[in-house]
Design an enzyme around this catalytic site. Structure first.
Site, PDB file in Angstrom:
ATOM      1  N   ARG A   1      40.232 -91.398  52.058  1.00  0.00           N
ATOM      2  CA  ARG A   1      38.898 -91.144  51.528  1.00  0.00           C
ATOM      3  C   ARG A   1      39.058 -90.582  50.114  1.00  0.00           C
ATOM      4  O   ARG A   1      39.998 -89.816  49.854  1.00  0.00           O
ATOM      5  CB  ARG A   1      38.144 -90.125  52.387  1.00  0.00           C
ATOM      6  CG  ARG A   1      37.592 -90.657  53.707  1.00  0.00           C
ATOM      7  CD  ARG A   1      36.451 -91.652  53.510  1.00  0.00           C
ATOM      8  NE  ARG A   1      35.860 -92.115  54.751  1.00  0.00           N
ATOM      9  CZ  ARG A   1      36.183 -93.252  55.378  1.00  0.00           C
ATOM     10  NH1 ARG A   1      37.112 -94.066  54.887  1.00  0.00           N
ATOM     11  NH2 ARG A   1      35.573 -93.598  56.495  1.00  0.00           N
TER      12      ARG A   1
ATOM     13  N   GLU B   1      31.797 -92.862  45.533  1.00  0.00           N
ATOM     14  CA  GLU B   1      31.787 -94.316  45.703  1.00  0.00           C
ATOM     15  C   GLU B   1      30.364 -94.814  45.564  1.00  0.00           C
ATOM     16  O   GLU B   1      29.468 -94.200  46.146  1.00  0.00           O
ATOM     17  CB  GLU B   1      32.338 -94.701  47.080  1.00  0.00           C
ATOM     18  CG  GLU B   1      33.833 -94.508  47.156  1.00  0.00           C
ATOM     19  CD  GLU B   1      34.445 -95.011  48.453  1.00  0.00           C
ATOM     20  OE1 GLU B   1      33.749 -95.689  49.234  1.00  0.00           O
ATOM     21  OE2 GLU B   1      35.624 -94.722  48.672  1.00  0.00           O
TER      22      GLU B   1
ATOM     23  N   HIS C   1      36.965-100.060  48.115  1.00  0.00           N
ATOM     24  CA  HIS C   1      36.984 -99.660  49.536  1.00  0.00           C
ATOM     25  C   HIS C   1      36.981-100.903  50.447  1.00  0.00           C
ATOM     26  O   HIS C   1      36.053-101.107  51.233  1.00  0.00           O
ATOM     27  CB  HIS C   1      35.784 -98.747  49.849  1.00  0.00           C
ATOM     28  CG  HIS C   1      36.022 -97.899  51.077  1.00  0.00           C
ATOM     29  ND1 HIS C   1      35.473 -96.647  51.254  1.00  0.00           N
ATOM     30  CD2 HIS C   1      36.736 -98.139  52.207  1.00  0.00           C
ATOM     31  CE1 HIS C   1      35.830 -96.153  52.422  1.00  0.00           C
ATOM     32  NE2 HIS C   1      36.604 -97.041  53.025  1.00  0.00           N
TER      33      HIS C   1
HETATM   34  C1  DGY Z   1      36.774 -96.777  57.962  1.00  0.00           C
HETATM   35  O1  DGY Z   1      36.524 -97.498  58.940  1.00  0.00           O
HETATM   36  O2  DGY Z   1      36.671 -95.558  58.005  1.00  0.00           O
HETATM   37  C2  DGY Z   1      37.260 -97.436  56.751  1.00  0.00           C
HETATM   38  O3  DGY Z   1      37.291 -96.601  55.659  1.00  0.00           O
HETATM   39  C3  DGY Z   1      36.443 -98.675  56.443  1.00  0.00           C
HETATM   40  O4  DGY Z   1      37.247 -99.470  55.655  1.00  0.00           O
END
Ligand code: DGY
Length: 323
Positions: free
Chosen positions: A237, A266, A285
């Site tokens: 993240r 983001e 992402h």
């Molecule tokens: C998630 O599922 O948490 C991922 O970041 C999506 O790509």
């Protein structure tokens, strides 16, 4: 008998939508962009179920506005967009989609690692700029991956999948995680402190969830501890890394390069200084974005939703303590 109303905050594959429609009265947000918080807030009073994405903030206020909510099903493995403590207090089960995206995400993390190490995006720009005039001994020389040291921070499912890929490249593996040392040595790694990992690794790959404890886990001091020849890979993240500190470290050569699939915020702003750097590769992402994996994630989100509406335990529940 009236049917349960469910709102899905984004389009899902048609097979998943058909299956869901057999169990509830389903409304799907059709726009490419997510609904505003206020839109969900207005709708939630009518809802028994919500299918959310990581772009939707699901907080206590929203849960209070939806007293009929039986289930929140997040189509992601991460759930830092949801106030799980608030869901616990209100007895609402929250579902996520672990497992199905592990290998796809690790593939992408390794792809980022290879792309920044071997300067692949720069190579494309080099050609497009008309600079390829001859073979030259030093042009676009990168760093070796084979035999290098990989530091994995957070060794859950995706961290372990990353370790499996590293084994194929004969990499030395250092791991900083909550798992015990035996479990780490079973995957060919040494359990070390974060400080040792940062000092020794050629590549540092982040695989921790975003929590109060991991927010800006990698900041100025941590980047300063890394080798000038080292690279940072983040598919976890954006909030795990302090972006201002990362920019300075990349600009000043404290580390060599970074590959980021996630940013804070983001989407990243077009004038974000990180985008001005040749040694920073940013992706929007997409680590879990294979056609097959995204379909499986949608199916898992539907499984959780359907179970929640029926009052059954969610197959993959992040807060089983509500039962
Ligand atoms: C998630 O599922 O948490 C991922 O970041 C999506 O790509």
């Amino acid at each position: 008998m009236s049917r349960d109303k469910v709102f899905a905050t984004r389009q899902l594959p048609s097979a998943t939508l058909e299956r869901l429609s057999a169990h509830c009265e389903l409304e799907v947000w059709e726009d490419f962009m997510p609904p505003d918080y206020e839109v969900i807030l207005r709708k939630v009073g009518q809802l028994s179920g919500l299918i959310s994405l990581l772009t939707d903030r699901i907080d206590a206020q929203l849960m209070d506005a939806g007293p009929g909510l039986k289930v929140i099903s997040n189509m992601a493995v991460g759930y830092d967009n949801i106030d799980v403590a608030a869901a616990n207090e209100r007895g609402i089960p929250v579902g996520n989609t672990p497992g199905v995206l592990t290998e796809t995400t690790a593939d992408f993390a390794f792809a980022l690692l290879m792309a920044v190490a071997r300067r692949i995006p720069e190579a494309k720009q080099y050609i497009q700029a008309g600079k390829w005039r001859t073979w030259h001994p030093t042009v676009l020389s990168g760093q070796d991956i084979y035999g290098a040291t990989l530091g994995i921070v957070g060794c859950g499912r995706i961290g372990k999948a990353m370790a499996r890929r590293a084994a194929g490249f004969n990499m030395r593996l250092l791991v900083n995680s909550l798992e015990d040392a035996d479990e780490i040595s079973a995957i060919g790694g040494d359990k070390v402190s974060l400080d040792e990992l940062l000092r020794e690794s050629d590549f540092v790959s982040l695989h921790v969830p975003l929590t109060d404890d991991t927010y800006h886990l990698i900041g100025k001091d941590e980047l300063a501890a890394m080798k000038p020849s080292s690279m940072l890979i983040n598919t976890a993240r954006g909030g795990v890394v302090d972006p201002a500190a990362l920019y300075e470290a990349l600009r000043d050569g404290e580390i060599l390069a970074a590959g980021l699939d996630v940013t804070e915020p983001e989407p990243i702003a077009l004038d974000d200084p990180l985008l001005s750097l040749d040694n920073c590769l940013v992706a929007p992402h997409i680590a879990s974005a294979s056609v097959a994996t995204r379909s499986k994630m949608a199916e898992m989100a539907a499984d959780n939703l359907i179970a929640g509406l029926a009052g059954q335990p969610l197959p993959t529940c992040v807060n089983p303590e509500v039962y």
